[in-house]
Scaffold this motif. Structure first.
Motif, PDB file in Angstrom:
ATOM      1  N   GLY A  15      12.349   9.257  14.413  1.00 25.51           N
ATOM      2  CA  GLY A  15      12.379   9.987  15.876  1.00 25.51           C
ATOM      3  C   GLY A  15      12.817  11.566  16.113  1.00 25.51           C
ATOM      4  N   LYS A  16      12.698  12.134  15.073  1.00 28.20           N
ATOM      5  CA  LYS A  16      14.244  13.958  15.233  1.00 28.20           C
ATOM      6  C   LYS A  16      13.080  13.976  16.055  1.00 28.20           C
ATOM      7  CE  LYS A  16      14.855  14.554  11.476  1.00 28.20           C
ATOM      8  NZ  LYS A  16      14.963  13.217  10.182  1.00 28.20           N
ATOM      9  N   SER A  17      12.230  15.079  15.510  1.00 32.02           N
ATOM     10  CA  SER A  17      11.896  15.459  15.885  1.00 32.02           C
ATOM     11  C   SER A  17      10.857  15.577  17.273  1.00 32.02           C
ATOM     12  CB  SER A  17      10.316  15.763  14.873  1.00 32.02           C
ATOM     13  OG  SER A  17       9.411  15.271  14.767  1.00 32.02           O
ATOM     14  N   MET A 128      17.903  22.283  16.060  1.00 28.78           N
ATOM     15  CA  MET A 128      17.305  22.070  15.495  1.00 28.78           C
ATOM     16  C   MET A 128      17.304  21.358  14.610  1.00 28.78           C
ATOM     17  SD  MET A 128      18.561  24.675  12.168  1.00 28.78           S
ATOM     18  CE  MET A 128      17.412  26.713  12.679  1.00 28.78           C
ATOM     19  N   ASP A 129      16.195  20.254  13.825  1.00 26.17           N
ATOM     20  CA  ASP A 129      16.256  19.625  13.246  1.00 26.17           C
ATOM     21  C   ASP A 129      15.735  19.489  11.448  1.00 26.17           C
ATOM     22  OD1 ASP A 129      13.571  17.829  12.510  1.00 26.17           O
ATOM     23  OD2 ASP A 129      13.206  17.364  14.296  1.00 26.17           O
ATOM     24  N   GLY A 130      16.390  18.605  11.287  1.00 27.80           N
ATOM     25  CA  GLY A 130      16.441  18.350   9.489  1.00 27.80           C
ATOM     26  C   GLY A 130      17.172  17.708   8.730  1.00 27.80           C
ATOM     27  N   ASP A 184      15.330   9.428  -2.632  1.00 29.49           N
ATOM     28  CA  ASP A 184      15.674  11.535  -2.855  1.00 29.49           C
ATOM     29  C   ASP A 184      16.495  11.945  -2.338  1.00 29.49           C
ATOM     30  OD1 ASP A 184      13.744  10.341  -4.433  1.00 29.49           O
ATOM     31  OD2 ASP A 184      12.076  11.205  -3.784  1.00 29.49           O
ATOM     32  N   ASP A 185      16.365  11.525  -0.431  1.00 35.70           N
ATOM     33  CA  ASP A 185      17.210  12.764  -0.050  1.00 35.70           C
ATOM     34  C   ASP A 185      18.965  12.469   0.003  1.00 35.70           C
ATOM     35  OD1 ASP A 185      14.617  13.551   0.934  1.00 35.70           O
ATOM     36  OD2 ASP A 185      14.154  12.380   3.135  1.00 35.70           O
ATOM     37  N   THR A 186      19.182  11.494   0.122  1.00 32.96           N
ATOM     38  CA  THR A 186      20.813  10.709  -0.236  1.00 32.96           C
ATOM     39  C   THR A 186      21.421  10.750  -1.271  1.00 32.96           C
ATOM     40  OG1 THR A 186      19.827   8.148   0.240  1.00 32.96           O
ATOM     41  CG2 THR A 186      20.311   9.177   2.188  1.00 32.96           C
ATOM     42  N   THR A 187      20.385  11.322  -2.318  1.00 29.28           N
ATOM     43  CA  THR A 187      21.165  10.991  -3.248  1.00 29.28           C
ATOM     44  C   THR A 187      21.244  12.528  -4.709  1.00 29.28           C
ATOM     45  OG1 THR A 187      18.702   9.768  -4.346  1.00 29.28           O
ATOM     46  CG2 THR A 187      20.588   8.182  -4.002  1.00 29.28           C
ATOM     47  N   ARG A 188      20.559  12.792  -4.045  1.00 30.84           N
ATOM     48  CA  ARG A 188      20.184  14.368  -4.555  1.00 30.84           C
ATOM     49  C   ARG A 188      20.984  14.768  -4.374  1.00 30.84           C
ATOM     50  NH1 ARG A 188      16.850  16.515   0.790  1.00 30.84           N
ATOM     51  NH2 ARG A 188      18.558  17.422   1.090  1.00 30.84           N
ATOM     52  N   THR A 189      21.363  16.343  -5.253  1.00 36.13           N
ATOM     53  CA  THR A 189      22.512  17.059  -6.435  1.00 36.13           C
ATOM     54  C   THR A 189      22.802  17.996  -4.412  1.00 36.13           C
ATOM     55  OG1 THR A 189      21.582  17.824  -7.816  1.00 36.13           O
ATOM     56  CG2 THR A 189      23.013  16.335  -7.922  1.00 36.13           C
TER      57      THR A 189
HETATM   58  O1  C5P Z   1      12.120  15.655   8.776  1.00 40.37           O
HETATM   59  P1  C5P Z   1      10.204  15.426   7.355  1.00 40.37           P
HETATM   60  O2  C5P Z   1       9.909  14.849   7.114  1.00 40.37           O
HETATM   61  O3  C5P Z   1       9.545  17.170   7.851  1.00 40.37           O
HETATM   62  O4  C5P Z   1      10.417  16.566   7.047  1.00 40.37           O
HETATM   63  C1  C5P Z   1       9.763  16.565   5.375  1.00 40.37           C
HETATM   64  C2  C5P Z   1      11.259  16.577   4.087  1.00 40.37           C
HETATM   65  O5  C5P Z   1      11.931  17.698   4.213  1.00 40.37           O
HETATM   66  C3  C5P Z   1      12.129  15.716   3.986  1.00 40.37           C
HETATM   67  O6  C5P Z   1      12.120  14.393   3.244  1.00 40.37           O
HETATM   68  C4  C5P Z   1      12.816  15.950   3.381  1.00 40.37           C
HETATM   69  O7  C5P Z   1      13.427  16.142   1.861  1.00 40.37           O
HETATM   70  C5  C5P Z   1      12.863  17.551   3.296  1.00 40.37           C
HETATM   71  N1  C5P Z   1      13.686  18.406   4.498  1.00 40.37           N
HETATM   72  C6  C5P Z   1      15.097  18.811   4.151  1.00 40.37           C
HETATM   73  N2  C5P Z   1      16.418  19.276   4.671  1.00 40.37           N
HETATM   74  C7  C5P Z   1      15.627  19.366   6.233  1.00 40.37           C
HETATM   75  C8  C5P Z   1      14.405  19.563   6.908  1.00 40.37           C
HETATM   76  C9  C5P Z   1      14.102  18.823   5.554  1.00 40.37           C
HETATM   77  O8  C5P Z   1      15.221  18.752   2.511  1.00 40.37           O
HETATM   78  N3  C5P Z   1      16.643  20.726   6.590  1.00 40.37           N
END
Ligand code: C5P
Length: 224
Positions: A15-17, A128-130, A184-189
Motif C-alpha cells: 500500500g505504499k503508493s 516520493m515512494d520507492g 530480488d529487491d533485498t538481495t541485489r548488490t
Molecule cells: O513500486 P513498484 O512495485 O511499482 O516498483 C517496481 C519495481 O521497481 C520494484 O520491484 C523494484 O525492483 C524497482 N524499484 C526500485 N527502486 C525504486 C522503486 C522501484 O528498484 N526506488
C-alpha cells in the motif's frame, strides 16, 4: 510551515503508493512514484528488444527516454508518460512486473533515475515512494517511512486490484511474483531494499488505508 521531503520505502504491495498518494494530497505535496519510473524503463527495453545485459544498448536507450507525470482530471490520478505516451496501464501489467527487478538492478539505470528523482525533489514538498528513497535518493529526508506487510495479505490485495482492472490472475502467481520481487529487491548488490536507520516502520498487514494515511500525516505534521 516548511515543506518536507517525505520518503516512503518498503516491500511491493503493502500500500505504499496508495498511502503516499493520499498523504501528498492531504498535505498539498507532489507525489512521485519511482516504481513507475523503473517500470517505464523496463517497458521501453522490452518494446525495443534490448537485452538487459547489453550495457551499451541500455545506456543508449536511457539517453532516449523521457519520463514525466501528468495529472489526469478525468481519472483523478497522476499518470506516467514515457516519451509523451501515456503508459500508466501498460507498466502495471504482469509481464512488465516480471522483468522490472532485473532492470532496476542495473547500475546505469539506477544512476540515471536517481539523478532524475533528485531533480524532481528540488522544490521540496514531495512524497516520493520507492525502495531506496530514504537510503540513497534523499538520505536527509525529514520523514522516512518503511512499509511492510505479510506476503500473503499483500498478494490477496493485489489480486483484488487486478480483478478491478479486469485481469483475472491466480493468487499463487501473484504471490510468487511478490516473493520473487522481495527476494530480488533485498538481495541485489546495487541499492538493496533496506530500512534506513532513522526510518519509522509501518506494518500494514492489519491496518486500513485510512489508518496508514492518518499515521503518516500525523508524523509529518510533528516534523513541520
Ligand atoms: O513500486 P513498484 O512495485 O511499482 O516498483 C517496481 C519495481 O521497481 C520494484 O520491484 C523494484 O525492483 C524497482 N524499484 C526500485 N527502486 C525504486 C522503486 C522501484 O528498484 N526506488
Amino acid at each position: 510551515c516548511p515543506k518536507l521531503i517525505i520518503a516512503v520505502d518498503g516491500y511491493s504491495g503493502c500500500g505504499k503508493s496508495t498511502t503516499a498518494k493520499q498523504v501528498a494530497a492531504r498535505l498539498g505535496y507532489t507525489y512521485i512514484d519511482t516504481g513507475a519510473m523503473y517500470r517505464s524503463v523496463t517497458l521501453f527495453l522490452l518494446q525495443h528488444n534490448i537485452l538487459f545485459t547489453d550495457s551499451h544498448a541500455v545506456q543508449d536507450a536511457l539517453a532516449q527516454i523521457s519520463i514525466s507525470f501528468k495529472f489526469n482530471v478525468i481519472t483523478g490520478r497522476n499518470e506516467t508518460y514515457l516519451n509523451g505516451v501515456n503508459v500508466e496501464d501498460e507498466i502495471r501489467m504482469l509481464y512488465v512486473a516480471n522483468s522490472v527487478s532485473k532492470v532496476s538492478a542495473l547500475p546505469e539505470v539506477r544512476r540515471t533515475l536517481v539523478r532524475l528523482q533528485h531533480q524532481m525533489g528540488q522544490q521540496r514538498g514531495i512524497v516520493m515512494d520507492g525502495r531506496d528513497i530514504g537510503t540513497q535518493v534523499f538520505p536527509d529526508a525529514e520523514l522516512k517511512v518503511f512499509m511492510t506487510a505479510d506476503a500473503l495479505i499483500r498478494a490477496q490485495r493485489r489480486q483484488v486490484e487486478l480483478v478491478d482492472k479486469g485481469q483475472a490472475v491466480a493468487l499463487e502467481e501473484i504471490l510468487d511474483n511478490i516473493k520473487k520481487r522481495d527476494h530480488d529487491d533485498t538481495t541485489r548488490t546495487v541499492s538493496p531494499l533496506r530500512q534506513a536507520d532513522d526510518a519509522l516502520l509501518l506494518d500494514t498487514s492489519y491496518t486500513t488505508i485510512d489508518e496508514q494515511i492518518d499515521w503518516v500525516v500525523q508524523m509529518a505534521t510533528e516534523r513541520m
